[in-house]
Design a protein around this motif. Structure first.
Motif, PDB file in Angstrom:
ATOM      1  N   GLY A 175      48.712  45.082  31.779  1.00 49.91           N
ATOM      2  CA  GLY A 175      47.822  43.979  32.118  1.00 49.91           C
ATOM      3  C   GLY A 175      46.691  44.398  33.025  1.00 49.91           C
ATOM      4  N   LEU A 176      45.855  43.389  33.366  1.00 49.49           N
ATOM      5  CA  LEU A 176      44.706  43.626  34.238  1.00 49.49           C
ATOM      6  C   LEU A 176      45.052  43.228  35.662  1.00 49.49           C
ATOM      7  CD1 LEU A 176      41.919  42.019  32.044  1.00 49.49           C
ATOM      8  CD2 LEU A 176      42.400  44.429  32.300  1.00 49.49           C
ATOM      9  N   THR A 177      44.426  43.887  36.588  1.00 50.70           N
ATOM     10  CA  THR A 177      44.569  43.457  37.965  1.00 50.70           C
ATOM     11  C   THR A 177      43.671  42.262  38.182  1.00 50.70           C
ATOM     12  OG1 THR A 177      42.805  44.871  38.758  1.00 50.70           O
ATOM     13  CG2 THR A 177      45.016  45.844  38.705  1.00 50.70           C
ATOM     14  N   LEU A 178      43.836  41.578  39.263  1.00 50.15           N
ATOM     15  CA  LEU A 178      43.045  40.382  39.554  1.00 50.15           C
ATOM     16  C   LEU A 178      41.558  40.723  39.680  1.00 50.15           C
ATOM     17  CD1 LEU A 178      43.109  37.385  40.088  1.00 50.15           C
ATOM     18  CD2 LEU A 178      43.473  37.881  42.509  1.00 50.15           C
ATOM     19  N   ILE A 179      41.229  41.823  40.267  1.00 46.46           N
ATOM     20  CA  ILE A 179      39.834  42.237  40.427  1.00 46.46           C
ATOM     21  C   ILE A 179      39.208  42.515  39.057  1.00 46.46           C
ATOM     22  CG2 ILE A 179      38.330  44.052  41.323  1.00 46.46           C
ATOM     23  CD1 ILE A 179      40.181  44.214  43.737  1.00 46.46           C
ATOM     24  N   GLU A 180      39.915  43.209  38.201  1.00 44.68           N
ATOM     25  CA  GLU A 180      39.395  43.481  36.861  1.00 44.68           C
ATOM     26  C   GLU A 180      39.163  42.181  36.086  1.00 44.68           C
ATOM     27  OE1 GLU A 180      41.435  47.809  35.924  1.00 44.68           O
ATOM     28  OE2 GLU A 180      42.571  45.975  35.547  1.00 44.68           O
ATOM     29  N   LEU A 181      40.072  41.248  36.234  1.00 48.35           N
ATOM     30  CA  LEU A 181      39.941  39.962  35.557  1.00 48.35           C
ATOM     31  C   LEU A 181      38.714  39.198  36.057  1.00 48.35           C
ATOM     32  CD1 LEU A 181      41.176  38.009  33.515  1.00 48.35           C
ATOM     33  CD2 LEU A 181      42.480  37.019  35.399  1.00 48.35           C
ATOM     34  N   VAL A 182      38.484  39.193  37.357  1.00 52.26           N
ATOM     35  CA  VAL A 182      37.318  38.521  37.937  1.00 52.26           C
ATOM     36  C   VAL A 182      36.027  39.168  37.434  1.00 52.26           C
ATOM     37  CG1 VAL A 182      36.083  38.107  40.103  1.00 52.26           C
ATOM     38  CG2 VAL A 182      38.516  37.632  39.956  1.00 52.26           C
ATOM     39  N   VAL A 183      35.980  40.486  37.360  1.00 50.57           N
ATOM     40  CA  VAL A 183      34.791  41.188  36.877  1.00 50.57           C
ATOM     41  C   VAL A 183      34.512  40.837  35.411  1.00 50.57           C
ATOM     42  CG1 VAL A 183      33.862  43.481  36.318  1.00 50.57           C
ATOM     43  CG2 VAL A 183      34.930  43.071  38.535  1.00 50.57           C
ATOM     44  N   VAL A 224      35.446  38.099  33.788  1.00 52.88           N
ATOM     45  CA  VAL A 224      35.008  36.695  33.723  1.00 52.88           C
ATOM     46  C   VAL A 224      33.555  36.576  34.167  1.00 52.88           C
ATOM     47  CG1 VAL A 224      35.360  34.414  34.746  1.00 52.88           C
ATOM     48  CG2 VAL A 224      37.313  35.710  33.909  1.00 52.88           C
ATOM     49  N   CYS A 225      33.151  37.280  35.200  1.00 51.89           N
ATOM     50  CA  CYS A 225      31.753  37.240  35.663  1.00 51.89           C
ATOM     51  C   CYS A 225      30.800  37.789  34.604  1.00 51.89           C
ATOM     52  CB  CYS A 225      31.599  38.025  36.968  1.00 51.89           C
ATOM     53  SG  CYS A 225      32.326  37.187  38.381  1.00 51.89           S
ATOM     54  N   ILE A 226      31.168  38.852  33.946  1.00 56.26           N
ATOM     55  CA  ILE A 226      30.320  39.432  32.899  1.00 56.26           C
ATOM     56  C   ILE A 226      30.178  38.456  31.732  1.00 56.26           C
ATOM     57  CG2 ILE A 226      30.193  41.262  31.157  1.00 56.26           C
ATOM     58  CD1 ILE A 226      31.377  43.151  33.291  1.00 56.26           C
ATOM     59  N   ILE A 227      31.270  37.830  31.333  1.00 58.78           N
ATOM     60  CA  ILE A 227      31.224  36.856  30.228  1.00 58.78           C
ATOM     61  C   ILE A 227      30.378  35.652  30.625  1.00 58.78           C
ATOM     62  CG2 ILE A 227      32.621  35.231  28.895  1.00 58.78           C
ATOM     63  CD1 ILE A 227      34.796  37.404  28.806  1.00 58.78           C
ATOM     64  N   ALA A 228      30.507  35.180  31.861  1.00 55.59           N
ATOM     65  CA  ALA A 228      29.707  34.040  32.324  1.00 55.59           C
ATOM     66  C   ALA A 228      28.228  34.389  32.355  1.00 55.59           C
ATOM     67  CB  ALA A 228      30.183  33.594  33.702  1.00 55.59           C
ATOM     68  N   LEU A 229      27.892  35.580  32.798  1.00 54.09           N
ATOM     69  CA  LEU A 229      26.498  36.024  32.822  1.00 54.09           C
ATOM     70  C   LEU A 229      25.922  36.098  31.414  1.00 54.09           C
ATOM     71  CD1 LEU A 229      24.125  37.089  34.513  1.00 54.09           C
ATOM     72  CD2 LEU A 229      25.054  39.372  34.182  1.00 54.09           C
ATOM     73  N   CYS A 230      26.674  36.630  30.488  1.00 58.32           N
ATOM     74  CA  CYS A 230      26.219  36.701  29.088  1.00 58.32           C
ATOM     75  C   CYS A 230      26.035  35.300  28.503  1.00 58.32           C
ATOM     76  CB  CYS A 230      27.216  37.503  28.246  1.00 58.32           C
ATOM     77  SG  CYS A 230      27.221  39.260  28.599  1.00 58.32           S
TER      78      CYS A 230
END
Length: 185
Positions: free
Chosen positions: A24-32, A34-40
């Motif tokens: 799985g992903l760590t919490l930091i990786e998940l936040v990054v 989500v931020c990239i998808i939101a920016l796109c």
């Protein structure tokens, strides 16, 4: 034997740690992510709105072009019928009446200077003899000299004297033009 058991336990706990990290992903990786998808998504929606506004401008210009063609056909029909002296009445007429069907969003004739019509609407200002368009999306439309963002168009008919010494005037041309220049995009 104990040392062997400890060795096995270390291997087991080490392999579990590797399995947990790989699954799985760590919490930091998940936040990054989500931020990239939101920016796109924001960039995509902004670009989509830009293209919607460009399509609205093209539709408005298409309607004005249809009015220009209808004006030319109406004037030609009047000339063929021998009604050339009545061509000046076209400048006071509602140009939407010359079309087969009104454009989408046409609200009718008004005598008020700026009637309360929804955005994306056309109307005919009967007091000024102007066809008016109220844009729906206008973020790339510069404010006009009067401070509004209503685009106004008027029929202009040109006459010239038949001869320099004559008072008789001859029809020389017509056009549909913007009352105030506008910059959209």
């Amino acid at each position: 034997m104990r040392a062997g058991n400890v060795k096995v336990l270390v291997l087991e706990s080490g392999s579990r740690a590797r399995l947990r990290a790989a699954s799985g992903l760590t919490l930091i990786e998940l936040v990054v992510v989500v931020c990239i998808i939101a920016l796109c998504a924001v960039l995509l929606l902004e670009r989509l709105r830009f293209y919607q506004e460009a399509a609205e401008k093209a539709a408005m210009e298409y309607t004005v072009g249809a009015v220009k063609s209808a004006l030319q056909l109406r004037a030609a029909a009047m000339l063929l019928r021998g009604e050339g002296k009545n061509i000046g009445s076209l400048a006071r007429a509602n140009p939407i009446e010359w079309l087969m069907e009104p454009p989408p969003g046409y609200r009718g004739e008004f005598r008020a200077p700026q009637p309360d019509v929804p955005r994306g609407s056309w109307y005919f200002d009967a007091t000024r003899n102007e066809l008016v368009y109220v844009p729906n999306l206008d973020s790339h439309l510069e404010r006009l000299a009067d401070g509004s963002k209503r685009l106004r168009f008027r029929v202009q008919i040109s006459f010239e004297p038949a001869r320099p010494d004559s008072e008789r005037r001859v029809f020389t041309g017509m056009r549909v033009e913007s009352v105030t220049p506008y910059a959209w995009f």
